[in-house]
Structures are given as structure tokens and as C-alpha cells.
Design a protein around this motif. Structure first.
Motif, short mmCIF file in Angstrom:
data_model
loop_
_atom_site.label_atom_id
_atom_site.label_comp_id
_atom_site.label_asym_id
_atom_site.label_seq_id
_atom_site.Cartn_x
_atom_site.Cartn_y
_atom_site.Cartn_z
N LEU A 1 0.83 -1.20 0.00
CA LEU A 1 0.00 0.00 0.00
C LEU A 1 0.86 1.25 0.00
O LEU A 1 0.58 2.23 -0.71
CB LEU A 1 -0.93 0.01 1.21
N ALA A 2 1.93 1.23 0.80
CA ALA A 2 2.79 2.41 0.90
C ALA A 2 3.63 2.61 -0.37
O ALA A 2 3.68 3.72 -0.92
CB ALA A 2 3.71 2.28 2.11
N ILE A 3 4.26 1.56 -0.84
CA ILE A 3 5.20 1.69 -1.95
C ILE A 3 4.49 1.82 -3.29
O ILE A 3 4.86 2.65 -4.14
CB ILE A 3 6.16 0.48 -1.99
N ASP A 4 3.45 1.02 -3.51
CA ASP A 4 2.79 0.99 -4.82
C ASP A 4 1.62 1.96 -4.95
O ASP A 4 1.27 2.35 -6.07
CB ASP A 4 2.28 -0.43 -5.11
N HIS A 5 1.02 2.34 -3.82
CA HIS A 5 -0.19 3.17 -3.88
C HIS A 5 -0.09 4.46 -3.06
O HIS A 5 -1.04 5.24 -3.05
CB HIS A 5 -1.40 2.36 -3.41
N GLN A 6 1.03 4.66 -2.38
CA GLN A 6 1.25 5.86 -1.57
C GLN A 6 0.12 6.06 -0.55
O GLN A 6 -0.42 7.15 -0.39
CB GLN A 6 1.42 7.11 -2.44
N ILE A 7 -0.21 4.98 0.14
CA ILE A 7 -1.21 5.00 1.21
C ILE A 7 -0.57 4.41 2.45
O ILE A 7 -0.01 3.30 2.41
CB ILE A 7 -2.47 4.22 0.82
N LEU A 8 -0.64 5.12 3.55
CA LEU A 8 -0.07 4.67 4.81
C LEU A 8 -1.18 4.14 5.71
O LEU A 8 -2.18 4.82 5.93
CB LEU A 8 0.67 5.81 5.51
N ALA A 9 -0.99 2.95 6.23
CA ALA A 9 -1.95 2.34 7.16
C ALA A 9 -1.16 1.69 8.28
O ALA A 9 0.05 1.88 8.40
CB ALA A 9 -2.84 1.34 6.43
N LEU A 10 -1.84 0.91 9.11
CA LEU A 10 -1.23 0.35 10.32
C LEU A 10 -1.63 -1.11 10.49
O LEU A 10 -2.67 -1.54 9.98
CB LEU A 10 -1.71 1.12 11.56
N PRO A 11 -0.84 -1.87 11.26
CA PRO A 11 -1.29 -3.21 11.65
C PRO A 11 -2.04 -3.16 12.97
O PRO A 11 -1.92 -2.19 13.73
CB PRO A 11 0.03 -3.97 11.82
N ALA A 12 -2.81 -4.19 13.27
CA ALA A 12 -3.39 -4.42 14.59
C ALA A 12 -3.27 -5.92 14.83
O ALA A 12 -4.21 -6.68 14.60
CB ALA A 12 -4.83 -3.96 14.67
N GLY A 13 -2.10 -6.36 15.24
CA GLY A 13 -1.79 -7.77 15.25
C GLY A 13 -1.26 -8.20 13.90
O GLY A 13 -1.04 -7.38 13.00
N ARG A 14 -1.09 -9.49 13.72
CA ARG A 14 -0.43 -9.99 12.51
C ARG A 14 -1.33 -10.07 11.30
O ARG A 14 -0.85 -10.11 10.16
CB ARG A 14 0.16 -11.39 12.78
N THR A 15 -2.66 -10.09 11.50
CA THR A 15 -3.55 -10.32 10.36
C THR A 15 -4.62 -9.25 10.19
O THR A 15 -5.55 -9.45 9.42
CB THR A 15 -4.24 -11.69 10.49
N VAL A 16 -4.49 -8.13 10.88
CA VAL A 16 -5.50 -7.08 10.77
C VAL A 16 -4.86 -5.80 10.26
O VAL A 16 -3.88 -5.31 10.82
CB VAL A 16 -6.21 -6.81 12.12
N LEU A 17 -5.43 -5.29 9.18
CA LEU A 17 -5.05 -3.99 8.63
C LEU A 17 -5.89 -2.93 9.32
O LEU A 17 -7.12 -3.01 9.32
CB LEU A 17 -5.32 -4.00 7.12
N ARG A 18 -5.23 -1.96 9.95
CA ARG A 18 -5.93 -0.96 10.76
C ARG A 18 -5.94 0.38 10.03
O ARG A 18 -4.90 0.88 9.62
CB ARG A 18 -5.25 -0.83 12.12
N LEU A 19 -7.13 0.97 9.91
CA LEU A 19 -7.30 2.26 9.24
C LEU A 19 -7.78 3.28 10.26
O LEU A 19 -8.87 3.15 10.81
CB LEU A 19 -8.30 2.14 8.09
N LEU A 20 -6.95 4.30 10.52
CA LEU A 20 -7.26 5.35 11.50
C LEU A 20 -6.94 6.72 10.91
O LEU A 20 -6.08 7.44 11.41
CB LEU A 20 -6.41 5.16 12.78
N PRO A 21 -7.59 7.11 9.83
CA PRO A 21 -7.23 8.36 9.16
C PRO A 21 -7.63 9.58 9.98
O PRO A 21 -8.42 9.48 10.93
CB PRO A 21 -8.03 8.29 7.87
#
Length: 375
Positions: free
Chosen positions: A334-354
Motif C-alpha cells: 500500500l505504501a510503496i505501490d499506492h502511496q497510502i499509509l496504514a497500520l497493523p493491529a496484530g499480525r492479520t488485521v489492517l488498521r485504518l485510523l485516518p
């Protein structure tokens, strides 16, 4: 030489504006992590910058035993926006300090030791808050920790009723778990916790360090569940990125909270920034905006991702996407190919807190990118 605590990402950030960050190469990123919810009104909001700058030019610091207009105004603003009767304010420098104070206050006010915490909960990294944090990975090598902590299953009302007794000083929990995986609970569960603590004379501590300040669609997640705790903690976005936390208490806790202090409690500059942040959140209606855009975002994610993910959950603009493999690769792509920064919440959860100022077009861009990366 880099620091030795944090593992640094290969993106050096140089500037921020609204919902975007720019690196030293001039690449602009859509920030859907907000540094763990620390910029609710967006990066470098002009009102917050002006408030902090004006205060900086007048007085950088005076300790809290000397009254100061910015600090006094922040006390009053926090009391105004807090749940009813939770209007005594202790200011500090971070979320873990706010929770540490909450635990100390509850033990002193009740004269008891036992603390009940929940599985998957995260409350900080000081020795006291670490004792109430669930995962062993945060605790390894730091023991022995503060004693008297009992863990119960998050969301299990019966387990909570059995755990809370006449020896319990407090229950500490998040109304929507963040670090643990964006795990929501029902209103019935939180109200059962409220009844159990009140019946046994224990304090209910709601850790709203990540859920508060409009993120879940109301100023506090407690408001959404019609629950009034004895203690509510907040931090992260309160100063729009400047270091500040607050412990908000009912009278019965504040009246017998014991001896506690902090050199930098409510410094003038961070108090001015926090007051301006609260003003912007209220005036721009950001809690309602977060609910609207968050509902849209989760709906679009569910429609687009379908069975490619295990779950999409959360409230407002606190969103978790549980994926079928590790989240680190997704974050990188997401960061390198789409210039979108996000976060993890554990090993299998993508966390979105914009930032709470994101619009539907930003949500659409994120949904498109996640769908492509997962696909």
C-alpha cells in the motif's frame, strides 16, 4: 545513528498537510494511519498551529502549580465535552501516563488492590499499564510487573460479573479494542460492566485513548453505548500530535486520588494546541463526519473484498480489515505501490485510523488500493 527502540520505516517524512504526508523525495502519501490516531483534525491544522505558535511566543513552560490561562481553559473544555459528571481533569504527557494515573487513583480511592483487565487489551508500556496489557510480547523481559491483575475474556459479561468483587479496585478496558485487532463489543456488555463495578464499589475505567475525540462517531465511544464510567482516559489526538494525555474522573475518585504529580502536566503550549483541537472537532462536526465516512468506507470494503478477507469491522473511522495472511506485506505494498499509509493491529488485521477530515473520495482510493493489493 538511528535510535535503538523503534525499527524505522524506509520513508522519511518531511511535511504534513491535512490528510497527506510528504517524504523527503517529494512523494505525497494519503495518511490512513494518522500515527495511531494522533491527528484527528488533519496534519498542521491552521488553528492548532496558530494556537501553539502564539503560546510558544509568550510562554513555553511553567509547571502546573502556577495557574495559566491555556491550561485552565483546557481543564474547562475537557470537563464540558466529557461524559456527564466525569469532570475532574488530570493532565499528563501520554496515554500510558493517563492510564497509569487512572489505576493509581482507583486503588487509592477504593483502598483495594485488585484490577480486572481483558484479553487482547492494550493500555500502555509503563510497569503498571503493562501489567494490565494482555499480550506477552509486550511484557517479556520486564517482569515482575505490578501485581493484583486478573484477566477475563473481552466481551464475556458473565466472566466479568464473576471477576468483579468486593476486593476489586477497578476494571480497565477499551470500548473498542485497537491494538488487539479492532474488536468491538456490544452495548449490553459495557452496561453489564458498569453494573458490576457499581454494585461492588469498584471503578470503571474506560481507556478511550484511541477511540475518543470523535473517532468512533461520537466524542467518546462511551456516549454511543450510553455508559458513564468513573474514569475516562484520553491522549493521542488530543494535542494534534503534541504530547498530552488526560485522566477524567468522577468526584468520588478525584476526592481521594492520593499523591500524584508530573513535571510537565499541562504545559502551556500543548494545552493551547489541545484546546484548539477540541474547538475544531466540535465546530467542524468531525464525530458525525467520522461516522458518515466510516460507514461508507466499511460498506465499500465489504462489497469489494467479499470473501477475500475474513472480516471488516469497527466504528466510525476506526476500521479493521482482517486478512487471510500476514498484514505486513499489504502495508508495504500500500505504501510503496499506492502511496497510502496504514497500520497493523496484530499480525492479520489492517488498521485504518485516518484523520477525521477524510472524504469519500479518499475512502474510494483506499478501497481500490486494498482490493488491488489483496487481489
Amino acid at each position: 545513528m538511528s535510535g535503538f527502540v523503534f525499527s524505522e520505516k524506509p520513508i522519511e517524512i518531511a511535511a504534513g498537510d491535512g490528510v497527506h504526508l510528504t517524504d523527503t523525495n517529494g512523494t505525497e502519501y494519503l495518511d490512513f494511519g494518522a500515527s495511531y490516531a494522533c491527528t484527528p483534525v488533519g496534519h498542521c491544522h491552521p488553528e492548532v498551529v496558530d494556537a501553539a505558535t502564539s503560546q510558544l511566543e509568550e510562554l513555553m513552560y511553567v509547571q502546573a502549580s502556577y495557574p495559566h490561562a491555556a491550561r485552565t481553559a483546557l481543564y474547562e473544555r475537557l470537563a464540558e465535552v466529557a461524559p456527564v459528571d466525569v469532570d475532574k481533569v488530570w493532565l499528563c504527557n501520554s496515554g500510558t501516563e493517563a492510564n497509569e494515573a487512572a489505576l493509581k487513583f482507583a486503588r487509592h480511592a477504593t483502598g483495594r488492590e485488585k484490577i480486572v483487565a481483558t484479553t487482547q487489551g492494550f493500555h500502555g508500556r509503563t510497569m503498571g499499564t503493562l501489567a494490565t496489557t494482555w499480550k506477552d510480547k509486550y511484557k517479556e523481559g520486564f517482569g515482575p510487573l505490578a501485581g493484583g491483575v486478573e484477566f477475563v475474556e473481552y466481551g464475556d459479561a458473565e466472566a466479568m460479573r464473576e471477576a468483579v468483587d468486593e476486593d476489586t479496585a477497578a476494571v480497565i478496558l477499551e470500548p473498542l479494542q485497537g491494538e488487539g485487532g479492532i474488536n468491538p463489543v456490544s452495548t449490553e456488555y459495557l452496561q453489564a460492566v458498569r453494573v458490576a463495578t457499581a454494585t461492588n464499589g469498584a471503578a470503571m475505567i474506560l481507556d478511550e485513548i484511541q477511540t475518543g475525540l470523535g473517532r468512533t462517531g461520537s466524542m467518546w465511544a462511551a456516549d454511543r453505548h450510553d455508559v458513564v464510567p468513573d474514569v475516562l482516559t484520553t491522549a493521542k489526538g488530543l494535542g494534534s500530535g503534541l504530547p498530552i494525555g488526560a485522566t477524567l474522573c468522577r468526584d468520588w475518585i478525584a476526592a481521594d486520588a492520593g499523591d500524584h504529580g508530573s513535571t510537565f502536566s499541562g504545559g502551556p503550549v500543548v494545552s493551547a494546541a489541545a484546546g484548539a483541537t477540541l474547538d475544531v472537532i466540535e465546530r467542524e462536526g468531525l464525530p458525525a463526519h467520522a461516522e458518515e465516512v466510516g460507514d461508507y468506507l466499511r460498506g465499500e470494503l465489504r462489497d469489494r473484498l467479499g470473501d477475500d478477507v475474513r472480516d471488516v469491522r469497527g466504528d466510525g473511522l476506526m476500521v479493521g480489515v482482517e486478512v487471510r495472511r500476514g498484514s505486513n506485506r499489504l502495508l508495504r505494498d500500500l505504501a510503496i505501490d499506492h502511496q497510502i499509509l496504514a497500520l497493523p493491529a496484530g499480525r492479520t488485521v489492517l488498521r485504518l485510523l485516518p484523520p477525521l477530515t477524510v472524504e469519500r473520495e479518499h475512502a474510494d482510493r483506499v478501497v481500490d488500493a486494498i482490493a488491488e493489493v489483496i487481489g
